[in-house]
Design an enzyme around this catalytic site. Sequence first.
Site, short mmCIF file in Angstrom:
data_model
loop_
_atom_site.label_atom_id
_atom_site.label_comp_id
_atom_site.label_asym_id
_atom_site.label_seq_id
_atom_site.Cartn_x
_atom_site.Cartn_y
_atom_site.Cartn_z
N GLY A 70 68.49 110.21 -71.98
CA GLY A 70 69.14 111.41 -71.46
C GLY A 70 70.35 111.08 -70.60
N THR A 71 70.24 110.04 -69.79
CA THR A 71 71.35 109.69 -68.89
C THR A 71 72.60 109.36 -69.69
OG1 THR A 71 69.82 108.91 -67.20
CG2 THR A 71 72.07 108.04 -67.10
N ASN A 149 65.08 120.33 -63.77
CA ASN A 149 63.99 119.34 -63.74
C ASN A 149 63.13 119.42 -62.48
OD1 ASN A 149 66.71 118.32 -63.01
ND2 ASN A 149 65.53 116.63 -62.16
N SER A 197 65.98 113.47 -74.39
CA SER A 197 65.44 112.15 -74.08
C SER A 197 64.00 112.06 -74.59
CB SER A 197 65.46 111.97 -72.56
OG SER A 197 64.82 110.78 -72.22
N CYS A 322 62.59 110.47 -50.01
CA CYS A 322 62.40 109.80 -48.74
C CYS A 322 63.40 108.66 -48.60
CB CYS A 322 60.98 109.25 -48.64
SG CYS A 322 60.60 108.81 -46.96
#
Length: 372
Positions: A70-71, A149, A197, A322
């Site tokens: 997909g990227t 997403n 993807s 994070c």
Amino acid sequence: MKIYADNAATTKLDIDAFEAMKPWLLGEYGNASQPYSFSRGAKKALADARATIATCINAMPDEIFFTSGGTEADNWAIKGSAFADSCHRATITSAFEHHAILHSCIAIERLGYPVAYLHPTRNGVVTPSSLAEYITDDTRLVSVMLANNEIGTIQPIKKLCKVAHSNGAVFHTDAVQAVGHIPIDVKDLDVDMLSASAHKFNGPKGVGFLYVRKNIKLAPFMDGGAQEYNLRAGTENVSGIVCMATALKHNIDKMHYNKSHVINLERRLISRLIAENVRFVRNGSGSILPGLISLSFPNTDGESILHRLDLMGISVSTGSACNGSISEISHVLKAIQLEDSFAKGTIRISLGKENTERDVDSIVEGLKKILG
Ligand code: PLP
């Protein structure tokens, strides 16, 4: 006990698809580009996979270009479209796209191609009227994802396409989360390019495709050999591509069953959380991908919920990334203007066809313990 509830991150490989890929790794390992008979099987397998995938989305086989996922498909759509345009016309995208799109847009901006970012509504929708406000006859490309997403909201692609086309722009959609899970018909949607993807629909990691409607101008992505109609060089990943086509066909054949199974699980999860008096908001509204549930709990921390669920053997993801000791709110939650006190306490549960009612009950019990 292990409960995997992060199917938007990746999915389990379809066993038949795995079997289908094996011959192309072991006995029939010929390079599909070679002219001799040893490679004939690989060449045919590639053509068959292309035709299968094309049928799954109502495209023509020569409109399917295999990529490494997909990227790459997203990078290609954004950069390939810009680099094919000597006039440097503008790209319009949305502020809550995947980073594969957003970072590609930043890359072309640095090279002098202007980009505008549309803001979704608080419900997580990019409206055709917001596109109509920004678009001009100097817009080359509009790229809006089919389903987000993080919060799962499905975008009004057909209407957005209409606005783009009536202003002479090309339309790309990142359909990575949607392909194999909801019906996709590129002709009906009227999109010019679409990214997918394999590992999001029970195929292997590291393979995907870009649909490119005939006659759309796109610069090559990889320079090298003549593969993929001279547009994407590199020896074809025959086994991965065959596996992807088999997985996609399987998911599409069973889509109705899978969809209703996952929707039932999703309803159970929400109604049980309500019955247990857990305080939460569900992010996004309207049309949402089956099984993708973004939940925000007030005055708590999504990272710590993730880690405590992990200790119970339950895998989910967060809506905040994070960074050392600081939890950063994701660009998606910022784009829908979710209040900080809720955004920080966000998790994404993404249920798939493998999940069961017992999984859902365990997730609810886990959340009750953590939040109670
Ligand atoms: N686009 C969206 C919407 C995604 O969710 C993802 C992966 O999470 C990608 C693009 C990238 O796909 P890949 O993992 O195949 O590179």
